[in-house]
Design a protein around this motif. Structure first.
Motif, PDB file in Angstrom:
ATOM      1  N   GLN A 103       0.811  -1.217   0.000  1.00 53.72           N
ATOM      2  CA  GLN A 103       0.000   0.000   0.000  1.00 53.72           C
ATOM      3  C   GLN A 103       0.849   1.274   0.000  1.00 53.72           C
ATOM      4  N   ARG A 119       0.051   4.006  -2.649  1.00 52.47           N
ATOM      5  CA  ARG A 119      -1.233   4.673  -2.383  1.00 52.47           C
ATOM      6  C   ARG A 119      -1.109   5.629  -1.205  1.00 52.47           C
ATOM      7  N   ASP A 149      -6.936   7.673   4.948  1.00 55.31           N
ATOM      8  CA  ASP A 149      -7.341   6.481   4.201  1.00 55.31           C
ATOM      9  C   ASP A 149      -8.820   6.210   4.459  1.00 55.31           C
ATOM     10  N   GLN A 196      -9.191  -1.372   1.150  1.00 57.14           N
ATOM     11  CA  GLN A 196      -7.746  -1.420   0.961  1.00 57.14           C
ATOM     12  C   GLN A 196      -6.951  -1.121   2.225  1.00 57.14           C
TER      13      GLN A 196
END
Length: 768
Positions: free
Chosen positions: A413, A416, A443, A448
């Motif tokens: 991750q 991102r 987030d 995710q």
């Protein structure tokens, strides 16, 4: 007489020339590094203080001696000047930023090793947190400085302090280049030489008035650039600017005033909201409607604040320009970056049953943390070098920032999360490893978010380890409403100290560590306890805390026994693919029975494997050290070389530091809180501080009989230098453990293969 303006500019931009002239005139010159040094005190001691600032140009000697791993271009420029200065003038370093203590330790180590000529050096380690413990610590350090100087004349101190207090009025007519020049020149020229040119120069500066924020201006170069664009830097909020002028106005005339932690506070330690509010008010008072935010290369503190400054000032109706900001991320089209390796992110082979349940335990634990926070428990998020044992004793659930970063990396991750930071005005390349916690606050994708996402904290805590640390935690607290607590990061200031610390610190910590450092950290532990008790229903239980400390010592002693077993085992029964998770997961839970038992079971299983003749690699030919952080995004990275080359990574800092860096036993009558202070006051020194770290790594390389060391880009160059001097081959990779977006995996593999087949194999042949 030289032109007054040129004289000020020259003294600001090239203080070394001033130092040489004063030395030739017979004055006792002392070179000063750090804007919070007490210049009036130095003059009252009969010295001629002249600042040392970075200068443009190549740094060949510094590059050769220190590399570029821990010192920035600024730091290497300063080291280059020190190496090139044959005068032998004393050097005074301060703790105005995180690089100056590193530079002090670098110079100390180079002198100790005979790599540069000996000269008097001193570290003035001043704290700036608004606490009485910082004031008491500063008083001790000021006293040591006075002793090093050989005494200070009280009347002269009062006179020089009065001279400093008169400076703001003398230069109030100046702006732009001349204002910066006058401030810098005041830290080089004797007071009588400074006052004349300041009075003579005209204060009229053409151009649109602007207010300057951001990175410090060590010379007039930035102001001259602004002037060339028709801008007049009328006022500023940067460390070598107006804050120093304000400090002059309050220059203390007695020694105790110099101990005030509020004196000359570096901008990186101030809340960004306070700075922005003050800037807006000052601009309004001066009629300035345009701000310039400077982001110098390598200044991570300025990078973290720039976005907030820009948005806040623009919201107040002011024009804002960012200068020197990094370019926007490269577009996805066009020249592609090297593709990551296909195996990136794969799990490593786990060979130990004792760690097989760790993943499930961690998931259950983290779910329990999320559930507790949902029910109202106060969550603390802390850096790895923060004293977590206090939180455990007070039953405050906590998450370690760097553990969370490893989870983000393992779940792939990171890209991102980098984008989440950029989307909210924060840098994605300024201490990214420690910034994933604040990224998690943005987030909003539950599908995710790793492990369901990181809950919102009530407390965020960290020692002041890097310049970016207070900025990250200040913004984190502002974004979440959490209460921050930043621990002072004190520095080993002695010239001579126990180099072989790994045995002394376990039981003799109270004599091996400077008492001033222990006093400061112990007081801060009491302060953080009081903060938590004031804001929650949690209470500190001394008996429970003492029990936790004993459990930690038991746990780390098992790690010490395991480390020693591996060091002497040929072939090695396990590799770092086993030892890293076996160490790190229980370390996040240290002080619990589960963690103690996990370390015990790990030790017994490694012992059983060794006694049964089992090996991490049956065809072991080479033994290697891994220097730096773990490759959490590719945990199978180190195992790829076992089958192809019989190369086993038998050492990493994780197990070794657990073995040597954490044990702090208490004898009858000793305070467990002070023992905890002893655990954390040196944390970081073992891995990053010259002399401390180099000697330890060499000892570990020798005890483990390694044939080579592989280092990441974050490795301390002095550690690598010490290893090379001890004869150990070293491969230094330009590879980040966390952000590998721009790395070429195939090229890295070729480098490692060539190292194993060449220097490591040659060394192994000679050693055996």
């Amino acid at each position: 007489m030289p032109d007054a303006a040129a004289q000020l500019i020259a003294a600001c931009d090239d203080p070394g020339a001033v130092a040489e002239r004063l030395r030739c005139e017979g004055q006792a010159v002392i070179r000063v590094l750090g804007q919070d040094a007490p210049y009036a005190l130095l003059r009252a001691a009969g010295r001629a203080p002249v600042r040392m600032v970075p200068r443009p140009g190549p740094t060949p000697d510094a590059d050769m001696l220190a590399g570029d791993g821990t010192l920035s271009q600024r730091g290497r420029s300063l080291l280059q000047q020190i190496v090139g200065d044959a005068s032998g003038a004393p050097l005074l370093f301060t703790h105005a930023d995180s690089e100056l203590p590193q530079l002090f330790a670098t110079v100390r180590d180079l002198i100790r090793a005979g790599d540069i000529a000996a000269r008097p050096i001193h570290m003035l380690d001043l704290g700036h947190q608004p606490r009485e413990s910082s004031r008491a610590y500063n008083a001790a350090r000021i006293g040591q400085l006075v002793a090093w100087l050989g005494g200070v004349d009280a009347d002269h101190l009062a006179a020089y302090a009065a001279e400093e207090r008169a400076r703001p009025a003398a230069m109030q007519h100046l702006s732009g280049v001349l204002r910066i020049a006058a401030i810098g020149a005041a830290h080089a020229l004797p007071p009588a030489e400074w006052l004349g040119p300041v009075a003579q120069v005209s204060g009229e500066a053409p151009g649109e008035p602007v207010f300057v924020l951001g990175s410090p201006h060590f010379s007039t170069a930035r102001a001259r650039d602004l002037a060339a664009r028709g801008l007049d830097a009328k006022a500023d909020d940067q460390d070598w600017g107006d804050p120093l002028v304000a400090g002059w106005a309050d220059s203390p005339e007695m020694l105790d005033g110099l101990s005030d932690p509020a004196r000359l506070v570096p901008r990186k330690l101030m809340p960004v909201t306070d700075r922005a509010t003050a800037a807006i008010a000052r601009m309004a008072a001066l009629g300035i409607t345009r701000a310039v935010i400077v982001e110098s290369v390598g200044d991570e503190a300025a990078a973290w604040d720039a976005g907030y400054f820009a948005s806040t000032l623009e919201a107040a109706g002011l024009a804002v320009e960012r200068i020197g900001a990094p370019p926007p991320p490269a577009p996805t089209t066009g020249t592609p970056r090297p593709a990551p390796r296909a195996q990136d992110g794969r799990r490593s082979r786990k060979s130990l049953t004792s760690i097989a349940s760790f993943g499930a335990y961690q998931r259950d634990w983290f779910k329990g943390v999320r559930d507790a926070v949902a029910e109202g428990a106060p969550l603390a998020i802390v850096n790895a070098n923060s004293p977590q044992e206090i939180l455990r004793a007070m039953d405050v659930p906590f998450v370690v920032n760097q553990w969370w970063a490893s989870i983000v990396a393992a779940k792939q991750q990171s890209p991102r999360y980098f984008q989440l930071l950029r989307d909210h005005g924060y840098p994605s390349d300024a201490e990214a490893y420690s910034a994933q916690g604040i990224a998690a606050m943005f987030d909003a994708d539950p599908e995710q978010a790793p492990w369901g996402g990181l809950p919102r904290p009530a407390f965020v805590q960290a020692p002041l380890g890097t310049d970016a640390t207070p900025r990250i935690f200040d913004h984190w607290a502002r974004e979440t409403g959490a209460e921050p607590f930043l621990f002072e990061r004190s520095i080993e200031s002695r010239i001579d100290f126990p180099v072989e610390w790994w045995d002394r610190l376990h039981d003799d910590w109270d004599s091996a560590i400077e008492p001033e450092r222990l006093d400061l950290m112990t007081a801060e532990l009491h302060a953080v306890i009081a903060r938590i008790e004031a804001g929650t229903d949690r209470r500190f239980d001394p008996d429970r805390f003492a029990h936790i400390m004993n459990l930690v010592n038991e746990q780390e002693d098992y790690y010490r026994r395991t480390r020693d077993l591996i060091a002497g085992a040929h072939p090695a029964p396990v590799s770092i693919s086993d030892t890293m998770p076996a160490t790190m997961v229980p370390q996040w839970h240290r002080g619990t029975e589960w963690a103690r038992d996990a370390a015990r079971d790990f030790y017994h299983e490694v012992t059983a494997r060794h006694e049964a003749g089992e090996a991490a690699c049956a065809n072991e030919k080479l033994r290697l050290m891994w220097v730096g952080r773990g490759m959490w995004s590719d945990m199978g990275f180190t195992q790829r070389w076992e089958a192809s080359h019989g190369a086993v990574f038998v050492w990493s800092m994780y197990l070794a530091l657990a073995a040597d860096g954490y044990i702090r036993r208490t004898a009858q009558g000793q305070d467990p809180l002070r023992a905890l202070a002893a655990r954390f006051v040196t944390m970081g020194d073992e891995l990053r501080m010259p002399t401390w770290a180099g000697a330890w790594h060499v000892r570990e390389a020798q005890s483990h009989a390694v044939d080579g060391a592989v280092a990441l880009s974050d490795a301390d160059p002095f550690v690598l230098r010490a290893l090379r001097r001890a004869g150990v081959p070293v491969l230094s990779l330009d590879l980040d453990n966390y952000n590998r977006e721009a790395s070429d995996g195939d090229a890295v593999d070729r480098q490692i293969a060539a190292f194993l087949e060449g220097p490591a194999s040659d060394y192994a042949g000679r050693r055996r």
